[in-house]
Design a protein around this motif. Structure first.
Motif, mmCIF file in Angstrom:
data_model
loop_
_atom_site.group_PDB
_atom_site.id
_atom_site.type_symbol
_atom_site.label_atom_id
_atom_site.label_comp_id
_atom_site.label_asym_id
_atom_site.label_seq_id
_atom_site.Cartn_x
_atom_site.Cartn_y
_atom_site.Cartn_z
ATOM 1 N N PRO A 99 18.371 -7.733 -2.266
ATOM 2 C CA PRO A 99 18.516 -7.884 -0.816
ATOM 3 C C PRO A 99 19.109 -6.643 -0.151
ATOM 4 O O PRO A 99 20.095 -6.093 -0.610
ATOM 5 N N GLY A 100 18.444 -6.221 0.924
ATOM 6 C CA GLY A 100 18.911 -5.055 1.670
ATOM 7 C C GLY A 100 18.272 -3.749 1.259
ATOM 8 O O GLY A 100 18.381 -2.746 1.964
ATOM 9 N N VAL A 101 17.589 -3.729 0.124
ATOM 10 C CA VAL A 101 16.936 -2.510 -0.358
ATOM 11 C C VAL A 101 15.577 -2.356 0.322
ATOM 12 O O VAL A 101 14.806 -3.306 0.406
ATOM 13 N N ALA A 102 15.300 -1.149 0.817
ATOM 14 C CA ALA A 102 14.017 -0.826 1.449
ATOM 15 C C ALA A 102 13.570 0.525 0.915
ATOM 16 O O ALA A 102 14.242 1.538 1.144
ATOM 17 N N ILE A 103 12.454 0.542 0.201
ATOM 18 C CA ILE A 103 12.007 1.757 -0.481
ATOM 19 C C ILE A 103 10.768 2.313 0.209
ATOM 20 O O ILE A 103 9.760 1.618 0.361
ATOM 21 N N ASP A 104 10.864 3.567 0.622
ATOM 22 C CA ASP A 104 9.778 4.264 1.317
ATOM 23 C C ASP A 104 8.722 4.689 0.302
ATOM 24 O O ASP A 104 8.906 5.656 -0.429
ATOM 25 N N LEU A 105 7.616 3.958 0.253
ATOM 26 C CA LEU A 105 6.567 4.271 -0.722
ATOM 27 C C LEU A 105 5.767 5.504 -0.337
ATOM 28 O O LEU A 105 5.222 6.184 -1.210
ATOM 29 N N ALA A 106 5.699 5.810 0.953
ATOM 30 C CA ALA A 106 4.906 6.968 1.395
ATOM 31 C C ALA A 106 5.412 8.250 0.739
ATOM 32 O O ALA A 106 4.622 9.075 0.268
ATOM 33 N N GLY A 108 0.810 -1.197 0.000
ATOM 34 C CA GLY A 108 0.000 0.000 0.000
ATOM 35 C C GLY A 108 0.850 1.256 0.000
ATOM 36 O O GLY A 108 2.086 1.183 0.047
ATOM 37 N N PRO A 109 0.214 2.425 -0.009
ATOM 38 C CA PRO A 109 0.950 3.686 -0.167
ATOM 39 C C PRO A 109 1.797 4.077 1.040
ATOM 40 O O PRO A 109 2.641 4.971 0.917
ATOM 41 N N ASP A 110 1.604 3.432 2.176
ATOM 42 C CA ASP A 110 2.403 3.772 3.356
ATOM 43 C C ASP A 110 3.392 2.682 3.736
ATOM 44 O O ASP A 110 4.017 2.744 4.792
ATOM 45 N N ASP A 111 3.529 1.677 2.878
ATOM 46 C CA ASP A 111 4.420 0.553 3.176
ATOM 47 C C ASP A 111 5.857 0.835 2.766
ATOM 48 O O ASP A 111 6.142 1.792 2.040
ATOM 49 N N VAL A 112 6.732 -0.040 3.220
ATOM 50 C CA VAL A 112 8.130 -0.037 2.792
ATOM 51 C C VAL A 112 8.314 -1.244 1.882
ATOM 52 O O VAL A 112 8.068 -2.382 2.289
ATOM 53 N N LEU A 113 8.718 -0.988 0.655
ATOM 54 C CA LEU A 113 8.877 -2.042 -0.339
ATOM 55 C C LEU A 113 10.219 -2.739 -0.163
ATOM 56 O O LEU A 113 11.261 -2.085 -0.100
ATOM 57 N N THR A 114 10.179 -4.072 -0.070
ATOM 58 C CA THR A 114 11.403 -4.865 -0.019
ATOM 59 C C THR A 114 11.341 -5.913 -1.114
ATOM 60 O O THR A 114 10.268 -6.223 -1.641
ATOM 61 N N SER A 115 12.499 -6.477 -1.438
ATOM 62 C CA SER A 115 12.573 -7.426 -2.538
ATOM 63 C C SER A 115 13.687 -8.431 -2.289
ATOM 64 O O SER A 115 14.814 -8.054 -1.960
ATOM 65 N N ASP A 116 13.357 -9.717 -2.450
ATOM 66 C CA ASP A 116 14.395 -10.746 -2.350
ATOM 67 C C ASP A 116 15.387 -10.625 -3.490
ATOM 68 O O ASP A 116 16.544 -11.035 -3.364
ATOM 69 N N ALA A 117 14.949 -10.080 -4.613
ATOM 70 C CA ALA A 117 15.839 -9.909 -5.760
ATOM 71 C C ALA A 117 16.846 -8.786 -5.528
ATOM 72 O O ALA A 117 17.915 -8.771 -6.155
#
Length: 199
Positions: free
Chosen positions: A178-185, A167-176
């Motif tokens: 690793p270590g990346v965390a994207i602030d969607l808000a 959702g629009p307030d989540d933090v996007l992570t990806s196994d592809a």
């Protein structure tokens, strides 16, 4: 009385795509989809704002972590003989650097991002997603700007399964990645400052 046989349709290849879409065709973008040359509509402003912000966060983090390379469209991905796509964003891990070919990539990126629109939604989900899946893309993110959501599909080399919707307030992570965390808000806040087209 027998019916006349339909003339067989010849599928275009990646070589045909390169021949038919030279760099001189600036401003006109195409994809090769299941052997057919498909003209792409230009992206709207919310699309550009979103993918630009996503790319900035992803590129900075993947570079700092030293895990691979991030690219943004227009960028050719020759996924197989009859499909050359231009995903809105892609990530290629260090282990798959060999797929860079000097023009784009030949083979499957680890992750692709497609921003859905009314004109591309069915194509992205019903045609491109299965092609990505069977060619070994590990993750595909589909972005719905009107719904302010991102669907994450994870591949097993044959198919892709929807594993999460952000959702629009989540933090996007990806196994592809690793270590990346994207602030969607912060990204969706920027989108709300643009005008979403009707329809």
């Amino acid at each position: 009385m027998t019916q006349p046989k339909a003339k067989p349709t010849t599928k275009l290849t990646g070589a045909d795509y390169m021949r038919l879409t030279p760099p001189s065709h600036r401003g006109v973008r195409y994809q090769l989809i299941e052997g057919e040359l498909v003209k792409m509509a230009g992206p709207n402003d919310p699309h550009q704002v979103f993918i630009g912000q996503l790319y900035i966060q992803a590129a900075l983090q993947t570079e700092q972590l030293g895990i691979g390379e991030t690219r943004i469209s227009p960028y050719d991905v020759a996924i197989d003989e009859h499909n050359t796509f231009q995903p809105d964003m892609l990530f290629i891990s260090n282990e798959r650097r060999h797929i860079f070919d000097g023009h784009g990539v030949t083979g499957a990126p680890d992750l692709v991002v497609e921003v859905l629109s009314e004109s591309t939604r069915q194509l992205d989900l019903n045609v491109k997603l299965p092609v990505y899946a069977r060619n070994g893309v590990r993750e595909m993110l589909t972005v719905d700007l009107n719904a302010e959501s991102i669907a994450k599909y994870v591949g097993d080399g044959q198919s892709m399964t929807l594993t999460r919707v952000y959702g629009p307030d989540d933090v996007l992570t990806s196994d592809a990645m690793p270590g990346v965390a994207i602030d969607l808000a912060s990204i969706f806040a920027r989108i709300r400052g643009t005008i979403l087209p009707e329809g």
